[in-house]
Design an enzyme around this catalytic site. Structure first.
Site, PDB file in Angstrom:
ATOM      1  N   ASP A   1      -2.773   6.715  -5.498  1.00 13.34           N
ATOM      2  CA  ASP A   1      -3.028   5.266  -5.526  1.00 13.34           C
ATOM      3  C   ASP A   1      -3.203   4.808  -6.977  1.00 13.34           C
ATOM      4  O   ASP A   1      -4.171   5.161  -7.633  1.00 13.34           O
ATOM      5  CB  ASP A   1      -4.296   4.986  -4.711  1.00 13.34           C
ATOM      6  CG  ASP A   1      -4.533   3.498  -4.470  1.00 13.34           C
ATOM      7  OD1 ASP A   1      -4.212   2.687  -5.357  1.00 13.34           O
ATOM      8  OD2 ASP A   1      -5.045   3.160  -3.395  1.00 13.34           O
TER       9      ASP A   1
ATOM     10  N   HIS B   1       5.030  -0.856   1.307  1.00 13.62           N
ATOM     11  CA  HIS B   1       4.017  -1.430   0.431  1.00 13.62           C
ATOM     12  C   HIS B   1       4.508  -1.537  -1.017  1.00 13.62           C
ATOM     13  O   HIS B   1       4.300  -2.561  -1.663  1.00 13.62           O
ATOM     14  CB  HIS B   1       2.741  -0.594   0.495  1.00 13.62           C
ATOM     15  CG  HIS B   1       1.655  -1.092  -0.401  1.00 13.62           C
ATOM     16  ND1 HIS B   1       0.950  -2.242  -0.147  1.00 13.62           N
ATOM     17  CD2 HIS B   1       1.167  -0.618  -1.579  1.00 13.62           C
ATOM     18  CE1 HIS B   1       0.065  -2.457  -1.106  1.00 13.62           C
ATOM     19  NE2 HIS B   1       0.174  -1.481  -1.994  1.00 13.62           N
TER      20      HIS B   1
END
Lengths: 432, 432
Positions: free
Chosen positions: B249, B342
């Site tokens: 991330d 995403h």
């Protein structure tokens, strides 16, 4: 694939997962960093080729000549053996992070159910502590940084009774009432304890989640407590922790491996057979009124404890580990360590009334509320009634520290011995 | 007395607090450990002779010949400069622990009150970040392990208005509504933010408590969020974090020091004068439904994000930092990175619609409740309305990840520039 602490460190030479044989001395082309070293700290254990490429790419970046080779070995790969005659997490030098999770078993879970649960937990713990994903690990990438993960299992009377009501030792029960305790049921009791410790908070979170999923079919979380100490590598190893009152906390503690420790902590022939090689855990949640403590001046604080704040030395000594002289008096004839001082009250004349502490700080982020900060007091001893209770009674009767601390949670667990490969935790409790 | 990161490391030679001059090369009598080294990790900074003796005693123990000299420098003594033209804690490589504390100012706190509060906070932060006790530090011994402590201050519109209503930039307001948000007031808003980061959890706790005491006369804690990443030294430096879903991330992030970063993050001449050299912070609390996520198989998860779980490489690449190829198609003509993925949705064609992320995981110990785990999403940019909002609108419109994540808290803060010695944070907001 990860570094193991102990005499038989597989990193010492090329092993089966190091076919290139570069695991011994450093690769001369990459000073100070072997391929194995790269894996130690990465999230690579048990993953596929993709992970390898990721770690290799990172290695390239680390090895750019713009910075000298890092001397610090990565501690994320360190492991503590799981299998063995004793459970890890007691003698293990305390990791930076701990989570204590107590479980209430569902009513319909019988001996066979308990056995299935314990086997599941044992199998997954054996994997996770070695840096491998749990059996049905939903986030296997998070398993690759064991960071000295240990999971220590404790059984409440409620679990033992379901397997063998005759096997519950006398001390495996709530402690007798102490006048100063203000116990909340939401921080007390429980059928099964998971004490999850590691030097990395994400490792603790992942292990707790995986083991929590094992538990779900069999029970529900009764309470969970999160604790911390100084981070790994921030201070010299062996530094005694400080609690949130700023005190050096845990100086007078039997040393793991010592004769005292063996006798006081581990259950020997006198205990029930299934617990030999195990111990007992008393877990107390002790809230601190830090605002009131902060209104006390330093001499007052030092007198309350009987130790100097600066270094933890007793008021009669000069170094932390000096033996306190409880007979020493001031020129006016007053005791140098007051009658109400915590270290005097916490000590019995009976050398068997002792236990091993391995506590953790806790704090609510908001800093609000009566229970916003304190100590998760974890005491290990062979017999809580013989060893812990008399000391706690002395403190309950008189201890100036009681002005600022109060136990708000309490639980007692039997910590069974460890087990070998193929076995499971608590197996001795079950008829063969 | 503590090690400073940066080119002018005072450890390089004997300084004023090293009268013996042994701080340079190692003391030959004590290989690998200078007296200064002992102090780095100890709780000795700013304390008296007692602390010195304690540290010396520890040193003796470390130096017994039974174990080789430790090669690992202790990271507890590392410091990040506080004074400077920009606040620390933005470009600073993320520390392992973070606490975000939002304060609501009392109604009667006017501009002069704000000034007094900010000066108090600045003075104590200058001390604490360098390993020294706060001015009225009630637990000075806890201050000696700075562990890269930074405190970054953010001002909500409510604070700025009290000083100069005309100084509130247009973007310093709640974000526009997004259809998928489920914001709770108890995780949103606030007049003043303290972002407290360090590589040690006890350091964070101590700094939060000391600064919290500064705040008390002026306001109350509105919310506090505790976050974590991998512990310091567990992984190679520069490893991109993983979140609790197991994803890598933060791969696509402007690099601190780069031209992009300068332009996107720091406020330049176009901004209000008092904010030049500052930035803006959007803090979102994003809850993750991990149980639902865990029911999705790995290909499904990778498709939802557009990256491989194993190493974070885009589905069109082989390494984490490969640029995704959004035009690549499968043999059947489908895009390799799905339209709803995403990473596709999070990217705008406008190179100015970007920001810098510095997020932290959060998790409740109990693992219970809808908000038990997630991400504290901290995004820094010069103008939240121009940079953050368009991206968030894209994600709000379409992003498969929305199935598993939901924002439950949101706040926007102006992060003023840093200040020099004698000044205080936000001083540019006040008329001279």
């Amino acid at each position: 694939m990860v570094r193991r602490d102990g005499p038989d460190d597989p990193d010492a030479s090329g092993g089966p997962d190091d076919p290139g044989g570069t695991g011994g001395p450093a690769d001369p082309a990459r000073p100070g960093l072997t391929r194995r070293r790269l894996f130690r700290g990465g999230a690579a254990a048990g993953l596929g080729a993709g992970a390898f490429m990721g770690a290799a790419a990172l290695g390239e970046r680390l090895l750019t000549p713009s910075r000298p080779a890092e001397k610090e070995p990565l501690h994320g790969g360190r492991t503590v053996p799981y299998h063995g005659s004793r459970q890890a997490g007691v003698e293990t030098p305390p990791q930076a992070h701990a989570r204590f999770v107590a479980v209430d078993l569902k009513k319909d879970v019988d001996a066979e159910g308990v056995r299935r649960l314990l086997r599941l937990l044992s199998d997954d713990t054996a994997k996770l502590t070695q840096g491998d994903p749990a059996l049905a690990d939903s986030e296997p990438e998070l398993a690759g940084v064991p960071a000295r993960l240990t999971v220590t299992f404790g059984f409440g009377a409620g679990l033992v009774e379901r397997v063998d009501p005759g096997a519950v030792p006398a001390w495996l029960a709530p402690l007798p009432e102490f006048s100063r305790d203000r116990l909340a049921p939401e921080w007390s009791g429980g059928d099964l304890l998971l004490q999850i410790c590691a030097d990395d908070p994400l490792t603790v979170a992942h292990a707790a989640r995986m083991l929590g999923k094992d538990v779900r079919a069999f029970g529900a979380v009764r309470w969970a407590q999160e604790g911390f100490r100084r981070s790994y590598g921030s201070q010299p190893e062996g530094t005694t922790m400080r609690n949130l009152m700023g005190q050096v906390d845990g100086t007078n503690n039997p040393a793991p491996g010592s004769e005292d420790f063996e006798r006081l902590v581990w259950i020997g022939d006198e205990g029930p057979e299934w617990l030999r090689g195990g111990t007992g855990l008393v877990l107390r949640r002790i809230a601190m009124d830090l605002d009131a403590w902060d209104r006390l001046d330093r001499p007052g604080r030092e007198e309350a404890v009987g130790r100097r704040l600066s270094d933890g030395a007793p008021l009669t000594g000069t170094r932390e580990h000096d033996e306190p002289d409880f007979t020493a008096a001031t020129p006016l004839g007053f005791p140098k360590i007051a009658e109400f001082a915590h270290i005097r009250r916490a000590r019995s004349d009976d050398p068997d009334e002792r236990f091993f502490r391995r506590g953790y700080n806790y704090e609510a982020a908001s800093g609000d509320g009566a229970d916003s900060a304190g100590l998760i007091f974890a005491a290990y001893q062979a017999d809580a009634v013989r060893q812990f209770v008399p000391i706690q009674r002395r403190l309950d009767d008189l201890d100036l520290l009681n002005e600022w601390v109060v136990a708000i949670g309490s639980a007692v667990f039997a910590v069974p011995p460890g087990h070998g490969e193929g076995g499971f935790i608590g197996e001795g409790l079950f008829a063969p």
